[in-house]
Every structure is written in structure tokens, then in C-alpha cells.
Design a protein around this motif. Sequence first.
Motif, PDB file in Angstrom:
ATOM      1  N   THR A   1       0.968  -1.106   0.152  1.00 22.01           N
ATOM      2  CA  THR A   1       0.206   0.020   0.098  1.00 22.01           C
ATOM      3  C   THR A   1       0.919   1.361  -0.143  1.00 22.01           C
ATOM      4  N   VAL A   2       1.954   1.302   0.515  1.00 18.74           N
ATOM      5  CA  VAL A   2       2.854   2.249   0.829  1.00 18.74           C
ATOM      6  C   VAL A   2       3.371   2.708  -0.590  1.00 18.74           C
ATOM      7  N   LEU A   3       3.656   1.710  -1.219  1.00 16.98           N
ATOM      8  CA  LEU A   3       4.321   1.492  -2.646  1.00 16.98           C
ATOM      9  C   LEU A   3       3.349   2.418  -3.754  1.00 16.98           C
ATOM     10  N   VAL A   4       1.965   2.108  -3.400  1.00 12.28           N
ATOM     11  CA  VAL A   4       0.975   2.829  -4.433  1.00 12.28           C
ATOM     12  C   VAL A   4       0.738   4.209  -4.084  1.00 12.28           C
ATOM     13  N   LEU A   5       0.818   4.441  -2.488  1.00 17.30           N
ATOM     14  CA  LEU A   5       0.564   5.920  -2.119  1.00 17.30           C
ATOM     15  C   LEU A   5       1.810   6.865  -2.240  1.00 17.30           C
ATOM     16  N   SER A   6       3.204   6.316  -2.418  1.00 21.99           N
ATOM     17  CA  SER A   6       4.228   6.609  -2.812  1.00 21.99           C
ATOM     18  C   SER A   6       4.137   7.201  -4.121  1.00 21.99           C
TER      19      SER A   6
ATOM     20  N   MET B   1      16.901  30.820   6.350  1.00 23.95           N
ATOM     21  CA  MET B   1      17.359  29.230   6.283  1.00 23.95           C
ATOM     22  C   MET B   1      18.898  29.511   5.653  1.00 23.95           C
ATOM     23  N   PRO B   2      19.988  28.872   6.290  1.00 20.79           N
ATOM     24  CA  PRO B   2      21.322  28.978   5.442  1.00 20.79           C
ATOM     25  C   PRO B   2      21.232  27.893   4.229  1.00 20.79           C
ATOM     26  N   GLY B   3      22.095  28.208   3.364  1.00 18.07           N
ATOM     27  CA  GLY B   3      22.050  27.224   2.176  1.00 18.07           C
ATOM     28  C   GLY B   3      22.352  25.797   2.484  1.00 18.07           C
ATOM     29  N   TRP B   4      23.431  25.574   3.385  1.00 17.68           N
ATOM     30  CA  TRP B   4      23.553  24.164   3.545  1.00 17.68           C
ATOM     31  C   TRP B   4      22.497  23.373   4.350  1.00 17.68           C
ATOM     32  N   GLN B   5      21.421  24.101   5.079  1.00 16.03           N
ATOM     33  CA  GLN B   5      20.256  23.381   5.499  1.00 16.03           C
ATOM     34  C   GLN B   5      19.349  23.151   4.579  1.00 16.03           C
ATOM     35  N   ARG B   6      19.298  24.050   3.484  1.00 15.11           N
ATOM     36  CA  ARG B   6      18.196  23.964   2.129  1.00 15.11           C
ATOM     37  C   ARG B   6      18.652  22.696   1.546  1.00 15.11           C
ATOM     38  N   ARG B   7      20.127  22.619   1.173  1.00 14.36           N
ATOM     39  CA  ARG B   7      20.708  21.552   0.575  1.00 14.36           C
ATOM     40  C   ARG B   7      20.453  20.275   1.378  1.00 14.36           C
ATOM     41  N   ALA B   8      20.792  20.362   2.578  1.00 14.06           N
ATOM     42  CA  ALA B   8      20.386  19.076   3.409  1.00 14.06           C
ATOM     43  C   ALA B   8      18.882  18.602   3.343  1.00 14.06           C
ATOM     44  N   SER B   9      18.040  19.456   3.428  1.00 17.27           N
ATOM     45  CA  SER B   9      16.702  19.307   3.408  1.00 17.27           C
ATOM     46  C   SER B   9      16.410  18.678   2.073  1.00 17.27           C
ATOM     47  N   HIS B  10      16.699  18.841   0.919  1.00 11.12           N
ATOM     48  CA  HIS B  10      16.585  18.475  -0.427  1.00 11.12           C
ATOM     49  C   HIS B  10      17.092  17.089  -0.716  1.00 11.12           C
ATOM     50  N   PHE B  11      18.167  16.973   0.209  1.00 10.74           N
ATOM     51  CA  PHE B  11      18.963  15.463  -0.069  1.00 10.74           C
ATOM     52  C   PHE B  11      18.088  14.468   0.906  1.00 10.74           C
ATOM     53  N   MET B  12      17.703  15.161   1.947  1.00 10.80           N
ATOM     54  CA  MET B  12      16.912  14.271   2.851  1.00 10.80           C
ATOM     55  C   MET B  12      15.476  13.899   2.230  1.00 10.80           C
ATOM     56  N   HIS B  13      15.010  14.784   1.632  1.00 11.29           N
ATOM     57  CA  HIS B  13      13.589  14.610   0.952  1.00 11.29           C
ATOM     58  C   HIS B  13      13.873  13.451  -0.141  1.00 11.29           C
ATOM     59  N   GLY B  14      15.037  13.799  -0.892  1.00 15.50           N
ATOM     60  CA  GLY B  14      15.210  12.854  -2.180  1.00 15.50           C
ATOM     61  C   GLY B  14      15.398  11.451  -1.498  1.00 15.50           C
ATOM     62  N   ALA B  15      16.145  11.276  -0.430  1.00 16.28           N
ATOM     63  CA  ALA B  15      16.586  10.030   0.144  1.00 16.28           C
ATOM     64  C   ALA B  15      15.423   9.242   0.802  1.00 16.28           C
ATOM     65  N   PHE B  16      14.274  10.119   1.317  1.00 20.55           N
ATOM     66  CA  PHE B  16      13.043   9.480   1.701  1.00 20.55           C
ATOM     67  C   PHE B  16      12.273   9.073   0.372  1.00 20.55           C
TER      68      PHE B  16
ATOM     69  N   ALA C   1      13.182   7.862  -2.252  1.00 24.37           N
ATOM     70  CA  ALA C   1      14.447   6.923  -2.851  1.00 24.37           C
ATOM     71  C   ALA C   1      13.870   5.332  -2.063  1.00 24.37           C
ATOM     72  N   LEU C   2      13.751   5.675  -0.637  1.00 22.52           N
ATOM     73  CA  LEU C   2      13.654   4.709   0.088  1.00 22.52           C
ATOM     74  C   LEU C   2      12.037   4.205   0.300  1.00 22.52           C
TER      75      LEU C   2
ATOM     76  N   ILE D   1      19.276  -3.616   5.518  1.00 28.36           N
ATOM     77  CA  ILE D   1      19.903  -2.412   5.569  1.00 28.36           C
ATOM     78  C   ILE D   1      18.943  -1.096   5.174  1.00 28.36           C
ATOM     79  N   GLY D   2      18.183  -1.129   4.215  1.00 30.87           N
ATOM     80  CA  GLY D   2      17.149  -0.074   3.926  1.00 30.87           C
ATOM     81  C   GLY D   2      16.267   0.451   5.296  1.00 30.87           C
ATOM     82  N   ALA D   3      16.023  -0.645   5.956  1.00 27.37           N
ATOM     83  CA  ALA D   3      15.226  -0.280   7.106  1.00 27.37           C
ATOM     84  C   ALA D   3      16.354   0.503   8.183  1.00 27.37           C
ATOM     85  N   LYS D   4      17.214  -0.032   8.133  1.00 28.15           N
ATOM     86  CA  LYS D   4      18.268   0.750   9.179  1.00 28.15           C
ATOM     87  C   LYS D   4      18.436   2.153   9.094  1.00 28.15           C
ATOM     88  N   LEU D   5      18.619   2.301   7.561  1.00 29.62           N
ATOM     89  CA  LEU D   5      18.782   3.571   6.817  1.00 29.62           C
ATOM     90  C   LEU D   5      17.768   4.503   7.345  1.00 29.62           C
TER      91      LEU D   5
END
Length: 183
Positions: free
Chosen positions: A51-56, A75-90, A92-93, A144-148
Motif C-alpha cells: 500500500t505504501v508503494l501505491v501511495l508513494s 535558512m542557510p544554504g547548507w540547511q536547504r541542501r541538507a533538506s533537499h537531500f533528505m527528502h530525495g533519500a526518503f 528513494a526509500l 539495510i534499507g530499514a536501518k537507513l
Amino acid sequence: MSVRYNKVAIVLHWTIALLIIGLILFGLLMTQEWMPNRFAIYQWHKSIGMTVLVLSLARLLWRLGHRPPPLPDAMPGWQRRASHFMHGAFYALMFAMPLLGWAMVSASDLPIPTVIYGLMTLPDMPGVSESKASAERFKFLHEIGAKLFIALIFLHVGAALKHHFTDRDDVLKRMAPWVKTRR
Ligand code: HEM
Ligand code: HEM
């Protein structure tokens, strides 16, 4: 321009977040020998995971058609980049975890079908044939994905709380509009 995500994004964010947290908690419990009703929990895990696959997929399509609200100017540039990276990683997972789970059960040589919510049998993933070695590999990657995922959730929640309680900006309110502003 709106300062927060719209209703569709908010409902999908919180529904998927709750389901994923439940999948992780029950995923860790169901793999313990002492856990009662393991078979039923496995079936629920697999059904909710698909179900998570379909909702994603719905969420990604929504996201491709909508710009997120702007982040605070301060918001400083590094935080913007970190938040984009984090959302991209989410994102992907959110796809990788259900797909690895599906691949794992498709490659498994155990004669246990996955019956989604007791209603329909999940077909094997196209291109994945029965093989103990592949099933073990997919299982390892799923673990591994679960730990990440767990590590990223702590960072993500930590960042949201830091914005709310330390920076006192509206970042948490973007996704949780019911939260009171702290000034
Ligand atoms: C976002 C989706 C998912 C998350 C976050 C998730 C999370 C987890 C976690 C935390 C575990 C315990 C890992 C461990 O062995 O330590 C687990 C195990 C497992 N998951 Fe998932 N899962 C997801 C989707 C799926 C799907 C869609 C399937 C199958 C269709 C699946 C099948 C399994 C199986 C069979 C196990 C047990 C592996 C074993 O015997 O050790 N999962 N999952
Ligand atoms: C499994 C759990 C979670 C996942 C997978 C997840 C995933 C995401 C993703 C992908 C985004 C980006 C939205 C987009 O632009 O499309 C996001 C935003 C956000 N999430 Fe989560 N989230 C989770 C749990 C939480 C929790 C528990 C909180 C609250 C403490 C939270 C607070 C937020 C906030 C405030 C935003 C907006 C941040 C911003 O716009 O930069 N999330 N989340």
C-alpha cells in the motif's frame, strides 16, 4: 504564495509516515521468534508495505506537479541542501523498501503466498525467479534499507523539532498546520 503544503500533500505525508513507522516497528518485532501471531503479522506487513508503494507513487506524481512552499529566507544554504537531500533519500526509500520486500518474497522458495489484505494473491515481481541466493540478497538489502530509514527518520524529526523549538520558524507548520506558532 502559500506558506504551507496543501491538503493532498499533508494527508499523504502523515498517512505514509504512520504506515512506515508501523512497518518498521512491526517488521522488527515479527522477525523475533517469541512474537505471537507471526504469520498474520507478516501478511499485514506485506499488504501495508505494498500500500505504501501505491501511495508513494501518488505522492511522487503530486510532487512532480506542485512546487513545495518556499523555505524561510533566513535558512542557510547548507540547511536547504541538507533538506533537499533528505527528502530525495526518503522518496528513494519509499520506493526501494516495498520493491525490495516484493522482490524478496518473489525469489523465496518457501511455499507461502502473499495475500494482500486476504483478498488477492500478490503475483511474483516480473523478472524475479525463485532463488535462495537472490532472496537472501534482497532480504539483506531490505534490512539495510530499514536501518537507513530509521536513521533518516530521527534526523528528519530532529530537524523539524529544531526549527520549531529553537529557530521558532514555520517549517513544522508547513506540514503540520495545526501546530501553534512559537514566537
Ligand atoms: C516501506 C515499506 C517497508 C518497510 C519500511 C519495511 C520494513 C521492514 C523491517 C524493519 C523489517 C525487519 C528487518 C529485519 O529483518 O531486521 C522487515 C522485514 C520483512 N519485510 Fe518489510 N518493509 C516494507 C515493505 C515490505 C513489503 C512490501 C514486503 C513484501 C511484499 C516486505 C516483506 C518483508 C519480509 C518477508 C520481512 C522478513 C524478512 C526476514 O525474514 O528477516 N516488506 N521489513
Ligand atoms: C516515516 C516517516 C516520515 C517520512 C518518510 C517523511 C517524509 C517526508 C518527505 C519526503 C518530505 C518532503 C515533502 C515534499 O517536498 O514532497 C517531508 C516533509 C516534512 N516532514 Fe516528514 N516524513 C516522516 C515523518 C515526519 C515526522 C514524524 C515529522 C514531524 C516531526 C515530519 C515533519 C515534516 C515537515 C515539517 C516537513 C516539511 C519540511 C520542509 O518543507 O522542508 N515528518 N517529510
